[in-house]
Design an enzyme around this catalytic site. Sequence first.
Site, PDB file in Angstrom:
ATOM      1  N   GLY A   1     -71.803 -51.418  70.200  1.00 35.73           N
ATOM      2  CA  GLY A   1     -72.698 -51.197  69.346  1.00 35.73           C
ATOM      3  C   GLY A   1     -72.872 -49.738  68.865  1.00 35.73           C
ATOM      4  N   LEU A   2     -72.223 -48.912  67.857  1.00 40.39           N
ATOM      5  CA  LEU A   2     -71.974 -47.712  67.755  1.00 40.39           C
ATOM      6  C   LEU A   2     -72.411 -48.315  65.501  1.00 40.39           C
ATOM      7  CD1 LEU A   2     -71.399 -45.126  67.569  1.00 40.39           C
ATOM      8  CD2 LEU A   2     -68.695 -45.574  66.959  1.00 40.39           C
TER       9      LEU A   2
ATOM     10  N   ALA B   1     -74.512 -44.883  59.334  1.00 40.67           N
ATOM     11  CA  ALA B   1     -73.981 -44.709  60.249  1.00 40.67           C
ATOM     12  C   ALA B   1     -72.146 -45.564  60.619  1.00 40.67           C
ATOM     13  CB  ALA B   1     -74.080 -43.831  61.477  1.00 40.67           C
TER      14      ALA B   1
ATOM     15  N   SER C   1     -68.398 -44.566  58.679  1.00 43.02           N
ATOM     16  CA  SER C   1     -67.180 -43.653  59.458  1.00 43.02           C
ATOM     17  C   SER C   1     -68.086 -42.167  59.461  1.00 43.02           C
ATOM     18  CB  SER C   1     -66.681 -43.424  57.657  1.00 43.02           C
ATOM     19  OG  SER C   1     -65.567 -43.828  57.407  1.00 43.02           O
TER      20      SER C   1
ATOM     21  N   ARG D   1     -36.550 -73.712  53.145  1.00 36.30           N
ATOM     22  CA  ARG D   1     -36.580 -73.604  51.550  1.00 36.30           C
ATOM     23  C   ARG D   1     -35.626 -72.831  50.675  1.00 36.30           C
ATOM     24  NH1 ARG D   1     -39.664 -76.042  47.793  1.00 36.30           N
ATOM     25  NH2 ARG D   1     -40.706 -73.921  46.002  1.00 36.30           N
TER      26      ARG D   1
ATOM     27  N   GLN E   1     -46.055 -63.983  49.711  1.00 34.99           N
ATOM     28  CA  GLN E   1     -44.609 -64.086  48.257  1.00 34.99           C
ATOM     29  C   GLN E   1     -43.152 -64.758  49.014  1.00 34.99           C
ATOM     30  OE1 GLN E   1     -45.671 -62.549  45.709  1.00 34.99           O
ATOM     31  NE2 GLN E   1     -44.073 -62.586  44.263  1.00 34.99           N
TER      32      GLN E   1
ATOM     33  N   GLU F   1     -62.532 -50.058  63.179  1.00 32.73           N
ATOM     34  CA  GLU F   1     -62.678 -48.687  64.193  1.00 32.73           C
ATOM     35  C   GLU F   1     -62.604 -47.730  63.738  1.00 32.73           C
ATOM     36  OE1 GLU F   1     -61.209 -49.277  68.742  1.00 32.73           O
ATOM     37  OE2 GLU F   1     -61.715 -51.640  68.473  1.00 32.73           O
TER      38      GLU F   1
ATOM     39  N   THR G   1     -62.032 -46.374  59.615  1.00 29.02           N
ATOM     40  CA  THR G   1     -60.993 -46.627  58.638  1.00 29.02           C
ATOM     41  C   THR G   1     -59.466 -45.777  58.855  1.00 29.02           C
ATOM     42  OG1 THR G   1     -62.069 -44.601  57.248  1.00 29.02           O
ATOM     43  CG2 THR G   1     -62.392 -46.994  56.614  1.00 29.02           C
TER      44      THR G   1
ATOM     45  N   GLU H   1     -58.217 -44.161  56.039  1.00 22.94           N
ATOM     46  CA  GLU H   1     -58.836 -42.422  55.659  1.00 22.94           C
ATOM     47  C   GLU H   1     -59.510 -41.996  57.163  1.00 22.94           C
ATOM     48  OE1 GLU H   1     -60.288 -45.461  54.214  1.00 22.94           O
ATOM     49  OE2 GLU H   1     -58.683 -45.020  52.581  1.00 22.94           O
TER      50      GLU H   1
HETATM   51  N1  COS Z   1     -61.983 -37.465  72.692  1.00 19.84           N
HETATM   52  C1  COS Z   1     -63.271 -35.975  72.612  1.00 19.84           C
HETATM   53  N2  COS Z   1     -63.828 -35.372  72.356  1.00 19.84           N
HETATM   54  C2  COS Z   1     -63.922 -35.802  71.230  1.00 19.84           C
HETATM   55  C3  COS Z   1     -62.889 -36.214  69.731  1.00 19.84           C
HETATM   56  C4  COS Z   1     -61.637 -36.972  70.916  1.00 19.84           C
HETATM   57  N3  COS Z   1     -61.540 -38.004  70.687  1.00 19.84           N
HETATM   58  N4  COS Z   1     -62.996 -35.869  69.469  1.00 19.84           N
HETATM   59  C5  COS Z   1     -64.464 -35.832  68.687  1.00 19.84           C
HETATM   60  N5  COS Z   1     -65.140 -34.999  70.005  1.00 19.84           N
HETATM   61  C6  COS Z   1     -65.951 -34.205  70.530  1.00 19.84           C
HETATM   62  C7  COS Z   1     -65.247 -32.679  69.782  1.00 19.84           C
HETATM   63  O1  COS Z   1     -64.899 -32.126  70.480  1.00 19.84           O
HETATM   64  C8  COS Z   1     -66.950 -32.344  69.062  1.00 19.84           C
HETATM   65  O2  COS Z   1     -67.461 -32.247  70.729  1.00 19.84           O
HETATM   66  P1  COS Z   1     -69.258 -30.884  70.518  1.00 19.84           P
HETATM   67  O3  COS Z   1     -69.807 -30.858  70.657  1.00 19.84           O
HETATM   68  O4  COS Z   1     -69.185 -30.253  72.041  1.00 19.84           O
HETATM   69  O5  COS Z   1     -68.437 -29.807  69.735  1.00 19.84           O
HETATM   70  C9  COS Z   1     -67.823 -33.447  68.136  1.00 19.84           C
HETATM   71  O6  COS Z   1     -67.360 -34.138  69.149  1.00 19.84           O
HETATM   72  C10 COS Z   1     -68.243 -33.933  67.584  1.00 19.84           C
HETATM   73  O7  COS Z   1     -66.541 -33.979  66.808  1.00 19.84           O
HETATM   74  P2  COS Z   1     -66.147 -33.532  65.598  1.00 19.84           P
HETATM   75  O8  COS Z   1     -67.200 -32.367  64.974  1.00 19.84           O
HETATM   76  O9  COS Z   1     -64.736 -33.623  64.944  1.00 19.84           O
HETATM   77  O10 COS Z   1     -67.303 -34.743  64.465  1.00 19.84           O
HETATM   78  P3  COS Z   1     -67.492 -35.267  63.379  1.00 19.84           P
HETATM   79  O11 COS Z   1     -68.175 -35.937  63.390  1.00 19.84           O
HETATM   80  O12 COS Z   1     -66.285 -34.691  62.594  1.00 19.84           O
HETATM   81  O13 COS Z   1     -66.196 -36.547  63.008  1.00 19.84           O
HETATM   82  C11 COS Z   1     -65.289 -37.974  62.797  1.00 19.84           C
HETATM   83  C12 COS Z   1     -65.765 -36.993  62.325  1.00 19.84           C
HETATM   84  C13 COS Z   1     -64.532 -38.986  60.707  1.00 19.84           C
HETATM   85  C14 COS Z   1     -62.872 -38.167  62.857  1.00 19.84           C
HETATM   86  C15 COS Z   1     -65.386 -39.285  62.860  1.00 19.84           C
HETATM   87  O14 COS Z   1     -66.600 -39.560  63.206  1.00 19.84           O
HETATM   88  C16 COS Z   1     -64.813 -40.761  63.366  1.00 19.84           C
HETATM   89  O15 COS Z   1     -63.609 -41.185  64.083  1.00 19.84           O
HETATM   90  N6  COS Z   1     -65.651 -41.679  62.623  1.00 19.84           N
HETATM   91  C17 COS Z   1     -65.176 -42.947  61.775  1.00 19.84           C
HETATM   92  C18 COS Z   1     -66.003 -43.511  63.445  1.00 19.84           C
HETATM   93  C19 COS Z   1     -65.849 -45.010  63.975  1.00 19.84           C
HETATM   94  O16 COS Z   1     -64.374 -44.787  64.097  1.00 19.84           O
HETATM   95  N7  COS Z   1     -66.275 -46.118  63.172  1.00 19.84           N
HETATM   96  C20 COS Z   1     -66.219 -47.056  63.374  1.00 19.84           C
HETATM   97  C21 COS Z   1     -66.813 -47.867  64.456  1.00 19.84           C
HETATM   98  S1  COS Z   1     -66.197 -49.386  65.248  1.00 19.84           S
HETATM   99  S2  COS Z   1     -66.157 -49.826  67.237  1.00 19.84           S
END
Ligand code: COS
Length: 385
Positions: A125-126, A131, A133, A270, A338, A365, A367, A369
């Site tokens: 649950g994220l 919250a 993207s 077909r 198609q 998990e 988008t 983008e």
């Molecule tokens: N593995 C380990 N640590 C990670 C990581 C990874 N793959 N990616 C980021 N981190 C860490 C960073 O190192 C940073 O750590 P510190 O706080 O110690 O500096 C912290 O996490 C924050 O990272 P970042 O600054 O990159 O965060 P952002 O808010 O900029 O992230 C994206 C941007 C868009 C990439 C992120 O929010 C994301 O993936 N969003 C989509 C979420 C998603 O997939 N939702 C669907 C869920 S369905 S279950």
Amino acid sequence: MTNFDLTEEQQAVRDMVRRYAREKIAPIAAELDEAQQFPEQSFKKLGEMGILGIGFPEEEGGMGGDTLSYIIAVEELSRVDGSHGITLAAHCSLGVWPIYAFGTTEQKQKYMPKVCSGEYLSSFGLTEPEAGSDAGGTRTTAMLDGDHWVINGSKQFITNATYAGVLVITAKTDKEAKGSHGISAFLVETDLPGFNLGKKENKLGLRASDTRELIFEDCRVPRDALLGELHRGFPLFMKTLDGGRISIAALALGIAQGALDASVPYAMERKQFGQPICEFQMIQSYLADMQTEVTAARHLTYHAARLKDAGKRHSMESAMAKYYASTVAMKATTLAIQIHGGYGYTKDYPVERYFRDAKLCEIGEGTSEVQKIVIARELIKQHAG
Ligand code: COS
């Protein structure tokens, strides 16, 4: 499908899941989709077969397989039914893996045998209304009160929620911290007071999978339900998503392969203008694109799984696999309709279901983008040294 250098164990898993999917799931998939009915019996059986703990060590209660075996299992289920594929993916990658990777010895002893055997389904649950993207935008809070965390808030679009025995959820534990900071992860048993299921989503595709809202109203979980380090939930779930995205790539890959599986025999049978339509070069062009792109998606997906198995960082490779395989799934399922013409637009053939199911792969998990952001950031990081 060529062998892709699979080990004997990986081939045995592939053959076992493929047989089960073809014999037991394919005949009921359309009906489950229409009725939005979760396949409880299938998951009971998959639990007995060891598939729900496939990628985890035997000493933890798992089957002892590797990530690639698990990814192939998701692919083979999705080849006949994406709803089965996403249910397994959410359970293993999002529910079980964080317990295995970040749990204490006590937490693992308590939950791993149950989630690996299927006694408990699990998930993650994220996502919240604010919250998506922006995964750091979590509003759900968990505040310490004596020996308990008190959780308040809600989660949205949570796979397996109705059937889960335990969920990994995220909540803000430091209200003052900004963005990705001050978030922690918790293990929540779903029979606790204050934990409620909200609306069941009526979805475009993957309709036999369970997707619901979670509502927390003063839900008290024990102090030792904290998973991983306090306030370090964001990196925990980013690592979890690095693995989860390979499983969504496998979901997309399986759906795309399923669309191709349906299209080749159809095009051979077909007849139009006095000959099978597979003899027309425009149809051959569609089939050639599908075969090429599905094979390329499989290479990317298996490569990401192998990196994870080797214990190497795979954020970029997982994102590339998910991004590419999802695009391929949309294109392959569009072409499959198609090729089937008017029949493909009806529920008499499975390709319309594959088409509806494929769309989620570009959204869930992260988008497409978001995947591109992850890929580009990793690339820039590598070039910066
Ligand atoms: N593995 C380990 N640590 C990670 C990581 C990874 N793959 N990616 C980021 N981190 C860490 C960073 O190192 C940073 O750590 P510190 O706080 O110690 O500096 C912290 O996490 C924050 O990272 P970042 O600054 O990159 O965060 P952002 O808010 O900029 O992230 C994206 C941007 C868009 C990439 C992120 O929010 C994301 O993936 N969003 C989509 C979420 C998603 O997939 N939702 C669907 C869920 S369905 S279950």
